[in-house]
Design an enzyme around this catalytic site. Structure first.
Site, PDB file in Angstrom:
ATOM      1  N   ALA A 295       0.836  -1.196   0.000  1.00 30.04           N
ATOM      2  CA  ALA A 295       0.000   0.000   0.000  1.00 30.04           C
ATOM      3  C   ALA A 295       0.870   1.245   0.000  1.00 30.04           C
ATOM      4  O   ALA A 295       1.846   1.328   0.758  1.00 30.04           O
ATOM      5  CB  ALA A 295      -0.933   0.017   1.212  1.00 30.04           C
ATOM      6  N   CYS A 296       0.537   2.204  -0.853  1.00 32.95           N
ATOM      7  CA  CYS A 296       1.202   3.510  -0.909  1.00 32.95           C
ATOM      8  C   CYS A 296       2.720   3.316  -1.025  1.00 32.95           C
ATOM      9  O   CYS A 296       3.188   2.639  -1.928  1.00 32.95           O
ATOM     10  CB  CYS A 296       0.792   4.346   0.295  1.00 32.95           C
ATOM     11  SG  CYS A 296       1.140   6.115   0.108  1.00 32.95           S
ATOM     12  N   ALA A 297       3.511   3.870  -0.103  1.00 34.85           N
ATOM     13  CA  ALA A 297       4.969   3.704  -0.190  1.00 34.85           C
ATOM     14  C   ALA A 297       5.375   2.251  -0.018  1.00 34.85           C
ATOM     15  O   ALA A 297       6.447   1.834  -0.489  1.00 34.85           O
ATOM     16  CB  ALA A 297       5.658   4.574   0.855  1.00 34.85           C
ATOM     17  N   GLY A 299       3.853  -0.126  -1.507  1.00 33.80           N
ATOM     18  CA  GLY A 299       3.778  -0.634  -2.873  1.00 33.80           C
ATOM     19  C   GLY A 299       5.035  -0.320  -3.662  1.00 33.80           C
ATOM     20  O   GLY A 299       5.514  -1.139  -4.458  1.00 33.80           O
ATOM     21  N   LEU A 324      -2.046  -1.127  -3.756  1.00 30.48           N
ATOM     22  CA  LEU A 324      -3.124  -0.292  -3.249  1.00 30.48           C
ATOM     23  C   LEU A 324      -2.661   1.158  -3.208  1.00 30.48           C
ATOM     24  O   LEU A 324      -1.700   1.481  -2.502  1.00 30.48           O
ATOM     25  CB  LEU A 324      -3.546  -0.751  -1.847  1.00 30.48           C
ATOM     26  CG  LEU A 324      -3.933  -2.223  -1.697  1.00 30.48           C
ATOM     27  CD1 LEU A 324      -4.297  -2.533  -0.250  1.00 30.48           C
ATOM     28  CD2 LEU A 324      -5.076  -2.589  -2.625  1.00 30.48           C
TER      29      LEU A 324
END
Length: 560
Positions: A295-297, A299, A324
């Site tokens: 998710a976010c960083a 990812g 995500l």
């Protein structure tokens, strides 16, 4: 291709602040420099300014006579109280404010400023206009009613809240009543154990919650800027419990909150630590190629790990990847990013290296100014003008439980936004290996949020196109966090789906189909097809090589 979006599909995001600005920060002198530039432009173009001042005067004259030519945005809850429409004094005040907003916007649009300067000025005036809204004053009808209803106690409580926030919350109104929550008490309560720990992370393995479980596990990688339990909030919206109850084996990374002595931890350090966690996950589960979710960083870190494994010809250690709200293509426009020149970026790097870390509270303040009406002025009214305590909301508690970033990782992220290295082969080097995402031929599932102000959905879409393998992209009708925490049952939830992935996000959205409900079930169908056969689950956690080190949620998540 037509430009018109499909019904229910958002257009590309408006220029606004995003995660890049949170990494760079906004310097007051840059804002003041823009303000001085506006003043000089006004003096050099007096006829342009005079024409708009006369137009504003004419509008205000009509307002004083009782005309109501302007209406607030129907979605703007600041002026929902009927007093704004029914009371002659309040109605005129609101109309004057709307007329000022409209005329300043026209003054900027019709000026001789270049496009970048206009974007900067729009950004600055939006901040000023939001701050000057009549709803933010003690004359707010809600505040006046509360003052009389409480016999003045609302004002006393409001002043007490203001003083407390000035002393203990960096001058911003609190968004949540943090006394209502406890990590390991009523948040992050899913049973499990820490089965591996290194300097940067703890690895949590969860107990099964279904009669049968898929053989291939899922390793979840949260962002480094927040704590992992966004995936494990209250049981009613815990993504971890949703996955466990539907037969998935789940392992969770819990990042350590770094201190100044950890300033040298960069992206390569995190990839190395994550590779060790992947090895532990493979050993404990007995499966050679787990699925990954980032998710976010997280990812971005996950993509770097896959590129690193591919360069070492070890990509077979991973079966698939779910992204995500993750940016791999960092190219997007924002007026605030126009303040981020070379000097500003280098100053941000020096500042964090001197301190050792980028403080999470500093990032939180920037995130709050991304949506000031929702994240600042809303609580200004509630906490100070109405004298009420902020709400007890689990997502807001998690959002306030921020973490720090080590200086080296902060610098790596700034370089990522500056150079956009993953858009070309070998543009990024991690752990001594060049990264080429086009060679990462794994199945991937990407989720973006149509109202995401942190990682704009079109940039997330372009990020999905950088990956090799079979790709799937869905667009939830939510913001950054609600796009992840999207449990079934919300009657307002829907997502957009289109199996075709053209190069233009507008083309994708034009042909996308609206699907009612949460994206969780469609992702569950996708991931279970890649999770191996079902079998009776193991109830013992860890193994001889990786014994349990303590119960979930572990120790790293509790560190302040």
């Amino acid at each position: 291709m037509k430009d018109k979006p499909a019904k229910g599909t958002p257009s590309l995001p408006a220029t606004q602040m995003n995660v890049h600005n949170a990494m760079v920060g906004l310097r007051g002198r840059d804002l003041f420099s823009t303000l001085r530039h506006i003043g000089r432009h006004g003096l050099r173009n007096p006829l342009h300014t005079a024409r708009h001042m006369l137009a504003l005067g004419g509008q205000l004259g009509k307002v004083m006579l009782g005309d109501t030519p302007l209406q607030p945005n129907p979605r703007d809850a600041r002026f929902n109280d009927p007093t704004w429409a029914q009371n002659p004094l309040y109605r005129r005040g609101l109309q004057a404010y709307l007329a000022w907003q409209r005329q300043t916007r026209l003054w900027i649009e019709e000026s001789q400023l270049d496009a970048d300067d206009r974007a900067r000025v729009h950004f600055l005036f939006n901040l000023l206009n939001d701050a000057l809204a009549p709803s933010n004053s003690l004359l707010n009808p809600l505040a006046v009613k509360e003052l009389f209803n409480t016999g003045g106690q609302s004002l006393v409580r409001g002043v007490a809240h203001l003083i407390d926030d000035l002393r203990h919350n960096h001058g911003l109104p609190r968004q949540v009543d943090d006394r209502a929550f406890e990590v390991g008490g009523n948040l992050a309560t899913t049973p499990g154990a820490v089965v591996y720990r290194n300097e940067l992370l703890e690895l949590i393995q969860y107990l099964p919650m279904s009669e049968k479980q898929h053989t291939r596990p899922l390793l979840v990688i949260p962002p480094q800027i927040n704590k992992y339990y966004i995936f494990d909030l209250s049981p009613s919206n815990s993504f971890v419990q949703y996955m466990l109850k539907n037969g998935l084996q789940v392992f969770m990374v819990s990042w350590r909150n770094p201190e100044p002595r950890h300033r040298e931890w960069g992206l390569s350090s995190y990839v190395e630590a994550l590779e060790q966690a992947l090895a532990a996950c493979r050993s404990i589960s007995g499966n050679r190629d787990p699925n990954l979710m980032g998710a976010c960083a997280g990812g971005l870190t996950m993509a770097a790990l896959q590129g690193h494994l591919q360069a070492k010809r070890q990509l077979r250690r991973v079966r698939s990847a779910t992204y995500l709200v993750s940016l791999l293509d960092s190219q997007f426009d924002s007026p605030a990013s126009l303040f981020a020149d070379e000097q500003t970026v280098e100053a941000a790097k020096r500042r964090s290296y001197q301190r050792g870390v980028l403080d999470g509270a500093e990032v939180a303040r920037i995130f709050a100014w991304m949506r000031p009406n929702d994240l600042i002025w809303n609580y200004w009214v509630n906490n100070y003008l109405l004298g009420k305590a902020p709400p007890a909301f689990d997502i807001l508690y998690w959002n306030a439980d921020n973490t720090r970033l080590p200086a080296a990782l902060h610098g790596d992220l700034l370089d990522f936004f500056k150079h956009n290295p993953l858009t070309h082969a070998a543009g990024l080097e991690v752990c001594g290996t060049p990264i080429d995402l086009g060679q990462v031929n794994l199945d991937s599932f990407t989720v973006a949020g149509s109202n995401d102000h942190i990682t704009p959905w079109d940039a997330v879409y372009r990020s999905a196109l950088l990956l090799g393998g079979d790709r799937r992209f869905v667009l939830a009708n939510s913001g950054h966090i609600q796009s992840i925490i999207n449990p079934p049952g919300n009657p307002k939830a829907f997502y957009l789906d289109n199996p075709a992935l053209p190069s233009d996000p507008r083309a994708w959205s034009h042909d996308a189909q609206r699907r009612e409900g949460s994206w969780w079930p469609v992702w569950l169908e996708w991931i279970t097809a890649r999770s191996g056969p079902l079998k009776a689950p193991r109830t013992d956690l860890g193994n001889a090589t990786y014994p349990t080190l303590g119960p979930a949620p572990g120790s790293y998540v509790r560190a302040r």
